[in-house]
Design a protein around this motif. Structure first.
Motif, short mmCIF file in Angstrom:
data_model
loop_
_atom_site.label_atom_id
_atom_site.label_comp_id
_atom_site.label_asym_id
_atom_site.label_seq_id
_atom_site.Cartn_x
_atom_site.Cartn_y
_atom_site.Cartn_z
N ASP A 30 9.64 14.71 22.45
CA ASP A 30 9.68 14.84 20.99
C ASP A 30 10.77 13.92 20.47
OD1 ASP A 30 7.67 16.81 20.86
OD2 ASP A 30 9.14 18.40 21.28
N GLU A 31 10.67 13.53 19.19
CA GLU A 31 11.53 12.46 18.70
C GLU A 31 12.22 12.80 17.38
OE1 GLU A 31 8.54 8.91 20.37
OE2 GLU A 31 9.15 8.97 18.25
N LEU A 32 13.41 12.24 17.21
CA LEU A 32 14.05 12.09 15.92
C LEU A 32 14.16 10.60 15.67
CD1 LEU A 32 15.61 13.36 13.47
CD2 LEU A 32 17.70 12.89 14.78
N ASN A 33 13.57 10.14 14.56
CA ASN A 33 13.54 8.72 14.24
C ASN A 33 14.31 8.41 12.97
OD1 ASN A 33 11.77 7.30 16.26
ND2 ASN A 33 10.33 8.89 15.61
N LEU A 34 14.98 7.28 12.96
CA LEU A 34 15.59 6.73 11.76
C LEU A 34 14.56 5.77 11.17
CD1 LEU A 34 18.04 6.28 9.90
CD2 LEU A 34 18.84 4.54 11.52
N ILE A 35 14.10 6.07 9.96
CA ILE A 35 12.94 5.38 9.40
C ILE A 35 13.36 4.16 8.58
CG2 ILE A 35 10.89 5.62 7.92
CD1 ILE A 35 10.83 7.25 10.56
N LYS A 36 12.73 3.04 8.88
CA LYS A 36 12.91 1.79 8.16
C LYS A 36 11.57 1.34 7.58
CE LYS A 36 17.27 1.28 9.38
NZ LYS A 36 18.36 1.35 8.37
N PRO A 37 11.56 0.74 6.39
CA PRO A 37 10.29 0.31 5.78
C PRO A 37 9.60 -0.72 6.65
CG PRO A 37 12.18 -0.54 4.54
CD PRO A 37 12.71 0.45 5.50
N GLY A 38 8.30 -0.50 6.87
CA GLY A 38 7.49 -1.43 7.63
C GLY A 38 7.62 -1.32 9.12
N ALA A 39 8.47 -0.42 9.62
CA ALA A 39 8.70 -0.32 11.06
C ALA A 39 7.56 0.45 11.73
CB ALA A 39 10.03 0.37 11.33
N ASN A 40 7.34 0.11 13.00
CA ASN A 40 6.29 0.72 13.82
C ASN A 40 6.98 1.54 14.91
OD1 ASN A 40 4.19 1.25 15.68
ND2 ASN A 40 3.10 -0.60 15.08
N TYR A 41 6.66 2.84 14.97
CA TYR A 41 7.35 3.76 15.88
C TYR A 41 6.58 4.02 17.17
CZ TYR A 41 10.82 3.90 12.35
OH TYR A 41 11.81 3.49 11.47
N GLY A 42 5.50 3.26 17.38
CA GLY A 42 4.98 3.11 18.73
C GLY A 42 3.80 3.93 19.17
N TRP A 43 3.56 5.09 18.54
CA TRP A 43 2.46 5.93 19.03
C TRP A 43 1.11 5.25 18.76
CZ3 TRP A 43 1.76 9.64 22.33
CH2 TRP A 43 0.56 10.36 22.32
N PRO A 44 0.17 5.26 19.72
CA PRO A 44 0.21 5.90 21.04
C PRO A 44 0.67 4.98 22.17
CG PRO A 44 -2.01 5.17 20.63
CD PRO A 44 -1.19 4.75 19.41
N LYS A 45 1.17 3.81 21.86
CA LYS A 45 1.59 2.87 22.89
C LYS A 45 2.83 3.37 23.62
CE LYS A 45 -1.57 0.01 21.33
NZ LYS A 45 -2.84 -0.21 22.07
N VAL A 46 3.71 4.07 22.89
CA VAL A 46 4.97 4.53 23.45
C VAL A 46 5.21 5.97 23.02
CG1 VAL A 46 7.47 4.17 23.55
CG2 VAL A 46 5.95 2.20 23.32
N GLU A 47 5.66 6.78 23.96
CA GLU A 47 6.14 8.13 23.65
C GLU A 47 7.61 8.20 24.05
OE1 GLU A 47 5.36 12.82 24.86
OE2 GLU A 47 4.03 11.26 25.61
N GLY A 48 8.48 8.50 23.11
CA GLY A 48 9.91 8.44 23.40
C GLY A 48 10.39 7.00 23.36
N THR A 59 0.85 -1.19 0.00
CA THR A 59 0.00 0.00 0.00
C THR A 59 0.89 1.23 0.00
OG1 THR A 59 -0.08 0.19 2.41
CG2 THR A 59 -1.68 -1.30 1.37
N LEU A 60 0.29 2.41 0.21
CA LEU A 60 1.07 3.63 0.32
C LEU A 60 1.90 3.69 1.60
CD1 LEU A 60 -1.52 6.31 -0.88
CD2 LEU A 60 0.52 5.56 -2.12
N VAL A 61 1.52 2.90 2.60
CA VAL A 61 2.14 3.00 3.92
C VAL A 61 3.58 2.49 3.88
CG1 VAL A 61 2.05 2.22 6.31
CG2 VAL A 61 -0.06 2.86 5.11
N TYR A 62 4.50 3.34 4.35
CA TYR A 62 5.92 2.99 4.43
C TYR A 62 6.33 2.69 5.87
CZ TYR A 62 10.91 3.22 3.28
OH TYR A 62 12.25 2.93 3.08
N SER A 63 5.84 3.50 6.82
CA SER A 63 6.05 3.25 8.24
C SER A 63 4.83 3.74 8.99
CB SER A 63 7.32 3.93 8.75
OG SER A 63 7.23 5.34 8.63
N LEU A 64 4.65 3.28 10.22
CA LEU A 64 3.45 3.59 10.98
C LEU A 64 3.78 3.86 12.44
CD1 LEU A 64 1.45 0.35 11.82
CD2 LEU A 64 3.62 0.26 10.58
N GLY A 65 2.72 4.17 13.22
CA GLY A 65 2.92 4.47 14.63
C GLY A 65 3.47 5.85 14.89
N HIS A 66 3.08 6.83 14.03
CA HIS A 66 3.56 8.20 14.18
C HIS A 66 2.45 9.09 14.72
CE1 HIS A 66 7.23 7.25 12.02
NE2 HIS A 66 6.52 6.73 11.03
#
Length: 361
Positions: free
Chosen positions: A238-256, A206-213
């Protein structure tokens, strides 16, 4: 053990509220970094030069081959052409834009003679492609629609990656659970062709590259093609993330940072009072990140492996809220103020575009 470098006195305040411009942090280090390699300290940039003034919430800047920049104004929906000499030309008002809260005319990207904009419409956020000519833009074509819209957290950044595909950041528009849903375009980084189709190799087809933002407003690639994103936190980080395809960055389960292996940790975090990060660019061996509530320009030097050194704050409180950040072909970095966005305190000449000559790590 992580090294805590920021003061947490105001961490309970949300990152998308309050006016910037009161910080006195100067050029002191800040941020909470996950050290994986030694990176030499950053040298400070040169004194900023004002390129343009008397603008209204300049949201994004995208450079054309000749050195001029296309600039969007969020609330007026104007698309401007700004020269390095400061000359400002209005190319027109983008049709169908309905500014509301944090929504309006936001990201802009250019490929050949095509211009892409991300804007809030009556029912959604959408990406529209135009043809760029001598007198302005024409031939509008909606290539992505149905991105959820809200008064807050609309994302809005557009950038072409080194792979030639168009990337877009979206926010979760205040509906937190949308960030975790793969079938929603909210709270994501999207990757697409110039026609708005999912780019080849996307992780879910799909269009989705990464999620959990929560709300990404900055995208930038380093010299090795690594993608970084700046993201608004809620109450703490607040965050700086290194983005990988398919990765989940946690929001709203995790902040930081968190301990759940299902989610990717940020490579750097800031107290929400010190950042509220928006635009992001790479130049001179560092990432450059505009801070809205933090009212400063963060420099994050990068090692050869992409690991960050200690962030350093510049222009703290000098120009107020800083939103747009873009790397010019001549090696300078353009930064736009955002003091007329309803959360800032306008100063003489606001809003401005500044040109900064970056120091190197």
């Amino acid at each position: 053990m992580r090294k805590l470098l920021t003061i947490m006195a105001a961490a309970a305040l949300t990152s998308c509220s309050g006016a910037g411009g009161t910080s006195s942090a100067g050029d002191s280090p800040g941020g909470d970094v996950t050290p994986t390699a030694t990176v030499s300290a950053a040298t400070p940039p040169g004194e900023p030069r004002t390129v343009a003034r008397d603008l209204a919430v300049p949201w994004a800047m995208e450079f054309l081959p000749g050195g001029d920049a296309l600039v969007t104004e969020r609330d007026t929906a104007r698309l401007l052409r700004v020269g390095a000499d400061g000359r400002v030309t209005e190319l027109g008002t983008v049709e169908g834009v309905e500014p509301d809260g944090e929504g309006g005319l936001m990201g802009v990207a250019v490929k050949d003679d095509q211009v892409f904009v991300y804007h809030t419409a009556a029912e959604d956020n959408r990406i529209v492609r135009y043809r760029l000519g001598e007198s302005g833009v024409s031939e509008p074509k909606v290539i992505v629609e149905g991105i959820p819209k809200g008064v807050i957290h609309n994302g809005g950044r557009l950038e072409f990656g080194p792979d030639g595909h168009l990337y877009a950041s979206t926010g979760e528009v205040g509906d937190r659970e949308l960030a975790q849903r793969r079938d929603s375009l909210a709270g994501k980084i999207l990757r697409m062709t110039v026609d708005g189709a999912p780019a080849p190799g996307n992780p879910f087809g799909t269009l989705v590259y990464s999620l959990g933002h929560r709300n990404v407003q900055g995208l930038a690639w380093d010299s090795s093609g690594r993608l970084y994103a700046s993201e608004f936190g809620a109450n703490e980080w607040d965050e700086l993330n290194l983005i990988k395809p398919g990765a989940n960055y946690g929001w709203p389960k995790v902040e930081g940072r968190g301990d759940d292996p299902a989610f990717v940790n940020p490579v750097a975090t800031w107290a929400t009072s010190d950042a509220s990060p928006s635009g992001l660019a790479y130049a001179g061996g560092s990432l450059w990140m505009g801070a809205l509530r933090g009212a400063r320009l963060w420099q994050i030097p990068l090692g050869e492996d992409g690991s960050p050194g200690e962030p350093v704050a510049h222009l703290s409180g000098t120009y107020g809220r800083l939103r747009g950040v873009a790397a010019a072909q001549d090696g300078t970095v353009w930064v736009s103020t955002s003091n007329k966005d309803g959360r800032g305190s306008p100063r003489d000449g606001d809003d401005k575009i500044l040109s900064v000559t970056p120091g190197r790590p």
